[in-house]
Design a protein around this motif. Structure first.
Motif, mmCIF file in Angstrom:
data_model
loop_
_atom_site.group_PDB
_atom_site.id
_atom_site.type_symbol
_atom_site.label_atom_id
_atom_site.label_comp_id
_atom_site.label_asym_id
_atom_site.label_seq_id
_atom_site.Cartn_x
_atom_site.Cartn_y
_atom_site.Cartn_z
ATOM 1 N N ASN A 186 24.763 0.965 18.494
ATOM 2 C CA ASN A 186 25.428 1.511 17.315
ATOM 3 C C ASN A 186 25.470 0.489 16.184
ATOM 4 O O ASN A 186 25.324 0.831 15.001
ATOM 5 N N GLY A 187 25.705 -0.778 16.551
ATOM 6 C CA GLY A 187 25.701 -1.816 15.517
ATOM 7 C C GLY A 187 24.351 -1.916 14.832
ATOM 8 O O GLY A 187 24.260 -2.114 13.612
ATOM 9 N N THR A 188 23.293 -1.756 15.640
ATOM 10 C CA THR A 188 21.948 -1.810 15.068
ATOM 11 C C THR A 188 21.721 -0.650 14.097
ATOM 12 O O THR A 188 21.225 -0.836 12.970
ATOM 13 N N GLU B 11 15.573 -4.609 8.527
ATOM 14 C CA GLU B 11 16.173 -5.912 8.249
ATOM 15 C C GLU B 11 17.680 -5.889 8.511
ATOM 16 O O GLU B 11 18.225 -6.763 9.198
ATOM 17 N N ALA B 12 18.342 -4.885 7.984
ATOM 18 C CA ALA B 12 19.796 -4.790 8.178
ATOM 19 C C ALA B 12 20.143 -4.458 9.634
ATOM 20 O O ALA B 12 21.160 -4.913 10.172
ATOM 21 N N ALA B 13 19.248 -3.684 10.275
ATOM 22 C CA ALA B 13 19.499 -3.331 11.679
ATOM 23 C C ALA B 13 19.432 -4.559 12.563
ATOM 24 O O ALA B 13 20.210 -4.713 13.512
ATOM 25 N N MET B 14 18.480 -5.469 12.268
ATOM 26 C CA MET B 14 18.406 -6.714 13.043
ATOM 27 C C MET B 14 19.696 -7.516 12.889
ATOM 28 O O MET B 14 20.233 -8.049 13.857
ATOM 29 N N VAL B 15 20.201 -7.572 11.662
ATOM 30 C CA VAL B 15 21.437 -8.318 11.424
ATOM 31 C C VAL B 15 22.600 -7.677 12.169
ATOM 32 O O VAL B 15 23.394 -8.347 12.849
ATOM 33 N N ARG C 125 0.830 -1.210 0.000
ATOM 34 C CA ARG C 125 0.000 0.000 0.000
ATOM 35 C C ARG C 125 0.861 1.255 0.000
ATOM 36 O O ARG C 125 0.541 2.253 -0.650
ATOM 37 N N TYR C 126 1.979 1.183 0.737
ATOM 38 C CA TYR C 126 2.874 2.350 0.834
ATOM 39 C C TYR C 126 4.278 1.907 0.377
ATOM 40 O O TYR C 126 5.074 1.416 1.193
ATOM 41 N N PRO C 127 4.606 2.052 -0.859
ATOM 42 C CA PRO C 127 5.889 1.549 -1.375
ATOM 43 C C PRO C 127 7.128 2.148 -0.687
ATOM 44 O O PRO C 127 8.164 1.498 -0.581
ATOM 45 N N TRP C 128 6.994 3.383 -0.184
ATOM 46 C CA TRP C 128 8.156 4.013 0.458
ATOM 47 C C TRP C 128 8.584 3.282 1.738
ATOM 48 O O TRP C 128 9.703 3.466 2.224
ATOM 49 N N LEU C 129 7.662 2.423 2.266
ATOM 50 C CA LEU C 129 8.041 1.647 3.449
ATOM 51 C C LEU C 129 9.092 0.594 3.137
ATOM 52 O O LEU C 129 9.615 -0.055 4.049
ATOM 53 N N GLY C 130 9.410 0.444 1.856
ATOM 54 C CA GLY C 130 10.503 -0.468 1.512
ATOM 55 C C GLY C 130 11.815 -0.030 2.134
ATOM 56 O O GLY C 130 12.645 -0.860 2.536
ATOM 57 N N PHE C 131 12.014 1.315 2.232
ATOM 58 C CA PHE C 131 13.236 1.816 2.893
ATOM 59 C C PHE C 131 13.236 1.446 4.379
ATOM 60 O O PHE C 131 14.255 1.030 4.926
ATOM 61 N N ALA C 132 12.064 1.572 5.024
ATOM 62 C CA ALA C 132 11.986 1.222 6.448
ATOM 63 C C ALA C 132 12.214 -0.266 6.644
ATOM 64 O O ALA C 132 12.893 -0.683 7.600
ATOM 65 N N GLY C 133 11.667 -1.085 5.743
ATOM 66 C CA GLY C 133 11.885 -2.519 5.869
ATOM 67 C C GLY C 133 13.333 -2.892 5.669
ATOM 68 O O GLY C 133 13.884 -3.748 6.393
ATOM 69 N N ALA C 134 13.978 -2.257 4.684
ATOM 70 C CA ALA C 134 15.396 -2.540 4.461
ATOM 71 C C ALA C 134 16.229 -2.111 5.675
ATOM 72 O O ALA C 134 17.176 -2.799 6.095
ATOM 73 N N PHE C 135 15.874 -0.917 6.246
ATOM 74 C CA PHE C 135 16.592 -0.434 7.446
ATOM 75 C C PHE C 135 16.431 -1.421 8.597
ATOM 76 O O PHE C 135 17.416 -1.805 9.246
ATOM 77 N N GLY D 215 21.342 -0.707 10.035
ATOM 78 C CA GLY D 215 20.171 -0.159 9.357
ATOM 79 C C GLY D 215 20.556 0.807 8.258
ATOM 80 O O GLY D 215 19.972 0.789 7.152
ATOM 81 N N VAL D 216 21.507 1.698 8.523
ATOM 82 C CA VAL D 216 21.943 2.655 7.503
ATOM 83 C C VAL D 216 22.522 1.919 6.293
ATOM 84 O O VAL D 216 22.239 2.254 5.131
ATOM 85 N N VAL D 217 23.346 0.914 6.557
ATOM 86 C CA VAL D 217 23.901 0.134 5.455
ATOM 87 C C VAL D 217 22.784 -0.547 4.665
ATOM 88 O O VAL D 217 22.814 -0.625 3.413
ATOM 89 N N GLY D 218 21.751 -1.062 5.353
ATOM 90 C CA GLY D 218 20.619 -1.699 4.669
ATOM 91 C C GLY D 218 19.907 -0.730 3.749
ATOM 92 O O GLY D 218 19.521 -1.091 2.629
ATOM 93 N N VAL D 219 19.693 0.533 4.225
ATOM 94 C CA VAL D 219 19.042 1.541 3.388
ATOM 95 C C VAL D 219 19.887 1.838 2.152
ATOM 96 O O VAL D 219 19.369 1.969 1.031
ATOM 97 N N LEU D 220 21.210 1.958 2.356
ATOM 98 C CA LEU D 220 22.091 2.242 1.217
ATOM 99 C C LEU D 220 22.037 1.093 0.204
ATOM 100 O O LEU D 220 21.971 1.332 -1.020
ATOM 101 N N LEU D 221 22.071 -0.125 0.690
ATOM 102 C CA LEU D 221 22.014 -1.267 -0.224
ATOM 103 C C LEU D 221 20.655 -1.345 -0.934
ATOM 104 O O LEU D 221 20.587 -1.687 -2.142
#
Length: 390
Positions: free
Chosen positions: A368-370, A26-30, A14-24, A374-380
């Motif tokens: 900080n790792g989280t 996902e990478a933040a969890m890792v 419904r809100y495609p821009w949430l893809g950035f939040a999901g990527a953030f 997350g920032v790296v996930g958004v960039l990727l």
């Protein structure tokens, strides 16, 4: 981050821009889980699983202790480091200001005086006499006594002290004669023949006293022959003391006999007993003169030290040199203490101590790792969109 990831994935159609939040998320969890694992692996096995290369600190406790000790020895307890740390410390000035306070000088004086009874009770009277005699003998064994005595006499002669001494002696002799005239008269009468008339005895006594007084007057006369002979005798004595080995041998023998004589040892023992009794009595009194003098001496020392910059600088240099040498020479002992203390700790204890001291920083590492993940996930994610668009 897990909740954000789930919400973003559900609402992304419904809100495609949430893809950035999901990527953030996902990478933040890792990133968060990776840093949690890394931090936890320092202190224990994550989740209690014996994963290789985890529980690093407990497993390497002894090696860490040895490394810490070696690091201290070669990087902290070195002459350069200790000297640099002490260069601005004014030991003498601080001590002078501290001692200038009445309460502090009183406390130090009480400690000093309080040690006197223990020290005195350890010394026997006989030991004190032997110590004094032995110390004097050993101190003077390499000293040429005759030349030293010659120098003392030369100083006295140069200052006219020998003349004053002679006049003092002559005065004492004259006073002794005047005070004992009746006694001398009695002795003259006792040793005179019984057949000799009393008048002749009296004449003899008067002439004897007049003759002695005449001799004393001649000796007191600065221009008389007696005074000249006295000066010549003094000069000859000084010359003989400086040049004659015989005088040195006589003085040495006289000193040796005197120091070893029972009378001298008994005198020293008596003096020591008297001194010890006085010191013990004085040290036991809270207002003794000894305590007050010790306190006054400390205050005077503190004042003089505080006002004399040159002495203070020399004392500081000596204290700093002593401190550097003492610390550096004993650094192996300090390091050994550190190593032994760490060796006594069990693995869990040292892990807990380190973790407690750096616990808040470890939590920020996870946070900080989280965030970094997350920032790296958004960039990727952004990069994947760019590449997908082409």
């Amino acid at each position: 981050m897990a909740g954000l990831f789930v919400a973003a994935r559900l609402l992304q159609p419904r809100y495609p821009w949430l893809g950035f939040a999901g990527a953030f998320a996902e990478a933040a969890m890792v990133g968060g889980l990776a840093d949690w694992f890394a931090v936890t692996a320092l202190f224990r096995h994550p989740l209690g699983l014996p994963i290789p290369h985890t529980a690093i600190i407990p497993r390497n406790k002894d090696r860490i202790g040895a490394n810490i000790a070696e690091f201290l020895e070669h990087n902290f307890i070195t002459p350069e480091v200790v000297r640099d740390e002490l260069k601005d410390v004014d030991f003498a000035g601080v001590s002078a200001r501290w001692l200038a306070d009445d309460a502090n000088s009183r406390a130090v004086a009480e400690r000093l005086v309080g040690t006197i009874p223990a020290v005195l009770n350890m010394i026997e009277d006989r030991d004190a006499a032997e110590f004094v005699g032995g110390t004097l003998a050993s101190s003077l064994k390499d000293v040429r006594l005759a030349p030293v005595l010659a120098q003392v006499l030369s100083v006295l002669v140069a200052g006219g002290q020998h003349v004053r001494l002679l006049q003092k002696v002559l005065g004492l002799v004259g006073n002794a004669l005047d005070e004992n005239r009746s006694y001398i008269r009695q002795k003259v009468h006792e040793h005179s023949p019984k057949w000799m008339p009393r008048m002749i005895d009296e004449k003899f006594f008067e002439r004897l006293m007049d003759g002695i007084q005449s001799i004393l007057d001649d000796m007191a006369d600065e221009e008389g022959d007696w005074r000249a002979r006295f000066h010549d005798a003094i000069d000859e004595l000084i010359h003989n003391l400086e040049q004659s080995p015989e005088y040195e041998e006589r003085l040495r023998a006289l000193l040796t006999r005197g120091l070893g004589h029972p009378v001298f040892r008994a005198y020293v023992a008596d003096v020591w007993r008297d001194v010890r009794a006085r010191l013990l009595a004085s040290s036991a009194s809270p207002d003794s003169r000894l305590l007050l003098r010790a306190q006054d001496a400390l205050r005077v020392f503190a004042t003089a030290l505080g006002q004399n910059e040159a002495v203070r600088a020399k004392l500081n240099d000596w204290l700093k040199s002593f401190a550097v040498d003492a610390i550096v020479e004993r650094r192996s002992l300090i390091v050994a203490v550190v190593r032994r203390v760490i060796d006594k700790w069990d693995a869990d204890t040292i892990a807990q101590k380190v973790e407690l001291h750096v616990g808040s920083d470890l939590q920020f590492i996870r946070i900080n790792g989280t965030l970094v993940g997350g920032v790296v996930g958004v960039l990727l994610y952004s990069l994947s969109l760019l590449l997908g668009g082409h």
